[in-house]
Design a protein around this motif. Structure first.
Motif, short mmCIF file in Angstrom:
data_model
loop_
_atom_site.label_atom_id
_atom_site.label_comp_id
_atom_site.label_asym_id
_atom_site.label_seq_id
_atom_site.Cartn_x
_atom_site.Cartn_y
_atom_site.Cartn_z
N ILE A 22 0.83 -1.21 0.00
CA ILE A 22 0.00 0.00 0.00
C ILE A 22 0.87 1.26 0.00
O ILE A 22 0.46 2.30 -0.50
CB ILE A 22 -0.93 0.01 1.24
CG1 ILE A 22 -1.99 -1.09 1.12
CG2 ILE A 22 -1.60 1.35 1.43
CD1 ILE A 22 -3.09 -0.79 0.15
N SER A 23 2.07 1.17 0.53
CA SER A 23 2.92 2.36 0.68
C SER A 23 3.26 3.02 -0.65
O SER A 23 3.59 4.21 -0.68
CB SER A 23 4.22 2.00 1.42
OG SER A 23 4.98 1.06 0.68
N GLN A 24 3.15 2.29 -1.75
CA GLN A 24 3.43 2.87 -3.05
C GLN A 24 2.40 3.95 -3.43
O GLN A 24 2.63 4.74 -4.34
CB GLN A 24 3.43 1.79 -4.13
CG GLN A 24 2.07 1.10 -4.31
CD GLN A 24 2.11 -0.05 -5.30
OE1 GLN A 24 2.92 -0.04 -6.22
NE2 GLN A 24 1.25 -1.04 -5.11
N LEU A 25 1.30 4.01 -2.71
CA LEU A 25 0.26 5.01 -2.98
C LEU A 25 0.56 6.35 -2.34
O LEU A 25 -0.14 7.33 -2.59
CB LEU A 25 -1.10 4.51 -2.48
CG LEU A 25 -1.57 3.15 -3.01
CD1 LEU A 25 -2.93 2.80 -2.43
CD2 LEU A 25 -1.64 3.17 -4.53
N PHE A 26 1.61 6.43 -1.50
CA PHE A 26 1.94 7.67 -0.81
C PHE A 26 3.14 8.30 -1.49
O PHE A 26 4.28 7.91 -1.24
CB PHE A 26 2.23 7.40 0.66
CG PHE A 26 1.12 6.65 1.37
CD1 PHE A 26 -0.15 7.21 1.45
CD2 PHE A 26 1.34 5.42 1.92
CE1 PHE A 26 -1.17 6.54 2.07
CE2 PHE A 26 0.32 4.73 2.57
CZ PHE A 26 -0.95 5.29 2.64
N PRO A 27 2.94 9.30 -2.34
CA PRO A 27 4.01 9.82 -3.18
C PRO A 27 5.16 10.51 -2.44
O PRO A 27 6.29 10.53 -2.92
CB PRO A 27 3.30 10.82 -4.10
CG PRO A 27 2.03 11.16 -3.41
CD PRO A 27 1.65 9.94 -2.64
N ASP A 28 4.89 11.09 -1.24
CA ASP A 28 5.96 11.80 -0.56
C ASP A 28 6.59 10.98 0.56
O ASP A 28 7.48 11.45 1.26
CB ASP A 28 5.49 13.15 -0.02
CG ASP A 28 4.37 13.02 1.02
OD1 ASP A 28 3.94 11.87 1.24
OD2 ASP A 28 3.94 14.03 1.57
N GLY A 29 6.07 9.76 0.77
CA GLY A 29 6.66 8.89 1.76
C GLY A 29 6.48 9.32 3.20
O GLY A 29 7.18 8.86 4.09
N THR A 30 5.53 10.23 3.45
CA THR A 30 5.35 10.76 4.82
C THR A 30 4.32 9.97 5.59
O THR A 30 3.44 10.52 6.24
CB THR A 30 4.96 12.25 4.78
OG1 THR A 30 3.77 12.40 3.95
CG2 THR A 30 6.06 13.09 4.23
N ILE A 31 4.38 8.66 5.52
CA ILE A 31 3.42 7.81 6.23
C ILE A 31 3.59 8.02 7.73
O ILE A 31 4.69 7.99 8.26
CB ILE A 31 3.65 6.34 5.88
CG1 ILE A 31 3.46 6.13 4.37
CG2 ILE A 31 2.72 5.44 6.65
CD1 ILE A 31 3.85 4.75 3.91
N GLY A 32 2.46 8.25 8.39
CA GLY A 32 2.47 8.33 9.84
C GLY A 32 2.74 9.71 10.41
O GLY A 32 2.75 9.88 11.62
N LEU A 33 2.91 10.73 9.55
CA LEU A 33 3.16 12.08 10.10
C LEU A 33 2.00 12.64 10.87
O LEU A 33 2.16 13.48 11.72
CB LEU A 33 3.52 13.04 8.95
CG LEU A 33 5.01 13.13 8.58
CD1 LEU A 33 5.21 14.16 7.49
CD2 LEU A 33 5.85 13.46 9.79
N ASP A 34 0.78 12.20 10.52
CA ASP A 34 -0.38 12.76 11.22
C ASP A 34 -1.08 11.68 12.02
O ASP A 34 -2.18 11.91 12.44
CB ASP A 34 -1.34 13.43 10.24
CG ASP A 34 -1.71 12.56 9.06
OD1 ASP A 34 -2.56 12.98 8.28
OD2 ASP A 34 -1.13 11.49 8.92
#
Length: 336
Positions: A324-336
């Protein structure tokens, strides 16, 4: 009786391919389900939900789902408890129909604010809901912008968490707004606002609000950062009364800001809120289609940005067993 091997399989009129994707739409998100189905290039699995006069709900899948990879789309917005119970019944129906895998696709998880015991003798409602979803038989969940990301830890099954900011920011970028600043209405969403600002490549300012009880309108006390001569985008995960957004807009104008925009993942919008936003200092409010408008027609200054493609890509990724992480273009998973 036709001849067959003593221990051989029984003949069936229809045998779907093992793991074939099935998308089932609950009552809460019919329009979003149609869009997701189009993005996936599949037909929705026939189903029905019937509400009886005394409030009971009956659900039924009208097609064989034995051995299939099933995704039931059902948010838990207003009427919250009806929609939540319907979700549980869909999961149970699919489990009893021998689905291979059941994914609860919950665009808006309404009890997410009940994530902690911050007062005496209160329930941690999000944990109760998580337990109920698992007990009903869900194998995994797919959600968008939980009020508290740590709610994922309430589940024993995998939870895939999507972020609406990418879709909202991509839309805002097309508008070419100059001198833009992102604003969080409170300290609690500061990390989320920073993620918006990083993706847009603009500065961020933080507001500070207080609310004495659950029903009282929030009051913005102060602002950290300079907005004089700037266009400001207020961001939050959801809005119910619109009070925080409108109060923040007033403060920003008092501090010398130009145009005020707002973006929220979930437009809950209780009755009478949309007309008040129409008369407010918010030039444009952007929200996604995780919740279908049910109280008032949307005015000219509220725009809906669809997250159907993002959900479709996530569903396809789960079905194909890819990341699923490929769907996050800036790689900022979990910042919020």
């Amino acid at each position: 009786m036709p001849n067959r091997p003593k221990n051989g399989p029984r003949p069936h009129a229809f045998q779907p391919p093992q793991g074939q994707l099935a998308l089932i739409a609950g009552s809460a998100n019919k329009l979003l389900a149609e869009k997701i189905a189009r993005e996936l290039g599949v037909s929705q699995t026939p189903s029905e939900a019937h509400y009886f006069s005394e409030g009971n709900v009956f659900v039924r899948v009208l097609e064989n789902v034995r051995g299939r990879d099933c995704y039931v789309l059902q948010g838990t917005h207003h009427p919250v408890n009806d929609n939540f119970m319907e979700l549980l019944f869909w999961i149970d129906a699919l489990k009893r129909a021998s689905a291979q895998q059941i994914t609860a696709v919950i665009p808006f998880f309404s009890y997410a604010k009940g994530d902690k015991k911050d007062e005496p003798r209160v329930s941690i409602r999000a944990r109760v809901c998580a337990d109920a979803i698992e007990a009903a038989g869900a194998d995994r969940c797919l959600m968008m912008d939980l009020h508290s990301p740590q709610i994922q830890g309430f589940f024993q099954v995998p939870v895939d968490h999507l972020y609406a900011r990418y879709v909202l920011c991509d839309h805002i970028k097309t508008l070419g707004i100059k001198d833009l600043v992102v604003c969080s209405p409170d300290i609690g969403f500061a990390k989320g606002a920073s993620a918006y600002a990083n993706y847009l490549g603009v500065p961020v300012v933080i507001g500070n609000k207080t609310r004495r009880n659950h029903d009282e309108k929030a009051e913005v006390l102060e602002l950290i950062g300079d907005v004089k001569g700037k266009n400001v985008l207020i961001v939050d995960d959801f809005t119910i009364s619109g009070g925080t957004l409108m109060s923040m807009a007033d403060v920003l104008l008092d501090r010398g800001a130009n145009d005020i925009y707002a973006a929220v993942s979930h437009g809950v919008l209780s009755k009478g809120v949309a007309p008040r936003i129409a008369k407010s200092n918010i030039k444009q409010l952007f929200m996604t289609d995780t919740i279908e408008p049910h109280n008032d027609p949307l005015p000219h200054n509220i725009s809906v940005v669809s997250v159907a493609r993002l959900f479709a890509e996530a569903i396809q990724s789960i079905h194909d067993r890819t990341s699923i992480s490929q769907l996050f273009p800036d790689g900022t998973i979990g910042l919020d």
